[in-house]
Enzyme design. Structure first.
Site, PDB file in Angstrom:
ATOM      1  N   GLY A 278      47.064  26.081  32.544  1.00 52.03           N
ATOM      2  CA  GLY A 278      48.014  26.435  31.496  1.00 52.03           C
ATOM      3  C   GLY A 278      47.247  26.857  30.254  1.00 52.03           C
ATOM      4  NE  ARG A 315      47.824  21.321  21.465  1.00 54.51           N
ATOM      5  CZ  ARG A 315      46.618  21.227  20.956  1.00 54.51           C
ATOM      6  NH1 ARG A 315      46.302  21.862  19.836  1.00 54.51           N
ATOM      7  NH2 ARG A 315      45.718  20.507  21.548  1.00 54.51           N
ATOM      8  CB  CYS A 344      61.111  14.940   4.449  1.00 59.20           C
ATOM      9  SG  CYS A 344      61.468  16.100   3.132  1.00 59.20           S
ATOM     10  CD  GLU A 345      59.021  12.342   9.973  1.00 59.94           C
ATOM     11  OE1 GLU A 345      58.131  11.476  10.157  1.00 59.94           O
ATOM     12  OE2 GLU A 345      60.184  12.235  10.367  1.00 59.94           O
TER      13      GLU A 345
END
Ligand SMILES: *Cc1c(COP(=O)(O)O)cnc(C)c1O
Length: 424
Positions: A278, A315, A344-345
């Site tokens: 992949g 990721r 907002c993190e």
């Protein structure tokens, strides 16, 4: 190697300036390079040239975009799918059903039926419970499902824990020691035709030793299964080969060394080998372009706030992954900064204390090596629509997935009937 280079001082995808795409479609946006995808298919094929007729099944989950899949289908690749949705995408892109492998621990009876009706090449079965359901579904349709068991070799791939799949406690496959009993049960069930064995120990593998150890165990298992009377015609060695993300760490083994190791370990197996690459096919073939919204003063380093967030490229927040961030029009100056999105993190941080090309408000940047597990993992957190995908070929480019407008998000929600009549 990829086809994202500076030409006349500005970053291009092949012959197209990234700024031209950003001006036309806005940001953020994923941009893929056809030449890079095709090059990686060639490199991977060449690496396996010593093997008789390898079956290369692209892991669709890495990048399921229709234009990407069609490019790979035209290059002759098959597909490794892990859901009915991915199966539909692979077929729609022109992958012949016979070149499709179906992996995953949670295949439902409906997905099995869909795959049987399509006539896929092989089911990689991950449990006895799944085996019994598959046999029943196939027998009810008057056919036999071609199967391999995915074997859990109990090998630690040495990659990030969340993408290691071959340790005894991981959810994948059946235990190596239980393989004989599993094949005996499969041989006795009516709806199955045993084809082979399968293994996949993880992703972003940066050392060949764990893969070699797993494949050697599979080689011994093939001998044992044949001695027990099973016809083993295929061996699926999975995917997982890593790609370079961070220039400061040693580069992962290249496809040629991987191919040489496989040729050595599998000599004399007398099977058709299946591969499920992949990341190594599409990882370097895509970038995520974003605009710097502002540069906010920080305590130690400034915060470069871009208009892409963790919902667009997960990721870094999910796996602490590294993406090099380049300026689309570098001035030559450099600085050290934190690179963050608007979500907002605190987890919406792409890099901390990153030494990079100096950028300012309004500049365009590119997150490199975002072609695998980028757009496909995106979500709409903070009510941000999915971003568009663009395919470049030479000096041509086209939007191959539209930006999802906020209207599409609003239209998918509705009030329950008992609230409809009340004024807001
Ligand atoms: C994810 C996956 C792959 C592809 O892994 P890459 O690291 O992208 O090569 C192959 N096979 C299976 C079963 C997978 O789950």
């Amino acid at each position: 190697m990829d086809h994202f280079d500076l030409k006349d001082g500005v970053l291009h995808a092949e012959d197209v300036p990234l700024a031209a795409i950003a001006d036309a479609v806005g940001t953020p946006a994923y941009v893929y390079s056809t030449a890079t995808i095709e090059r990686h298919v060639r490199v991977f094929r060449d690496a396996l040239a010593a093997l008789a007729d390898p079956w290369i099944a692209f892991a669709v989950k890495a990048n399921p975009n229709a234009a990407v899949l069609a490019t790979l289908a035209r290059a002759g690749l098959g597909a490794d799918v892990v859901s009915g949705g991915e199966l539909r995408r692979a077929l729609a892109a022109g992958v012949p059903a016979a070149k499709i492998v179906f992996s995953g621990v949670g295949k439902t009876a409906e997905e099995m039926a869909l795959a049987l009706d399509a006539g896929i090449g092989q089911f990689n079965v991950e449990s006895l419970e799944e085996l019994r359901t598959l046999s029943a579904v196939a027998a009810a349709r008057g056919g036999k499902a071609p199967i391999a068991f995915r074997i859990n070799p109990n090998v630690d791939a040495g990659t990030h824990s969340k993408i290691s799949t071959g340790r005894a406690d991981d959810k994948f496959g059946i235990a190596y020691d239980r393989a004989s009993a599993a094949y005996a049960e499969a041989a006795a069930l009516p709806g199955l035709a045993i084809r082979g064995v399968a293994v996949h120990i993880g992703s972003q593998l940066t050392d060949l030793a764990p893969s070699r150890a797993a494949f050697e165990r599979i080689g011994r298992l093939i001998q044992r299964l044949r001695a027990e009377g099973h016809a083993i015609a295929t061996a699926d060695l999975g995917g997982g080969l890593g790609v370079p993300y961070n220039p400061a760490v040693p580069v992962p083994p290249d496809p040629a060394s991987y191919g040489a190791m496989v040729a050595e370990v599998t000599a004399g197996w007398d099977v058709r080998l299946i591969f499920e690459p992949g990341r190594v096919i599409v990882g370097n073939a895509g970038v995520l372009i974003a605009r710097v919204v502002r540069v906010k003063e920080g305590v130690e380093y400034p915060f470069v706030v871009v208009d892409a967030g963790m919902n667009d490229l997960m990721r870094p927040s999910l796996y602490d992954a590294w993406h090099t961030v380049r300026a689309a029009a570098p001035s030559g100056a450099r600085f050290t900064a934190n690179i963050v999105g608007p979500i907002c993190e605190t987890g919406d941080t792409f890099a901390r204390g990153r030494e990079m090309e100096r950028v300012a408000e309004g500049d365009l940047v590119a997150f490199m090596t975002a072609g695998a597990y980028g757009a496909t993992m995106a979500g709409t957190y903070n009510s941000r629509g999915l971003v568009p995908e663009i395919m470049v070929s030479g000096n041509n480019w086209a939007v191959v997935r539209d930006r999802q407008p906020i209207e599409a998000l609003l239209a998918a929600d509705r009030l329950p009937p008992w609230m409809e009549d009340e004024p807001a």
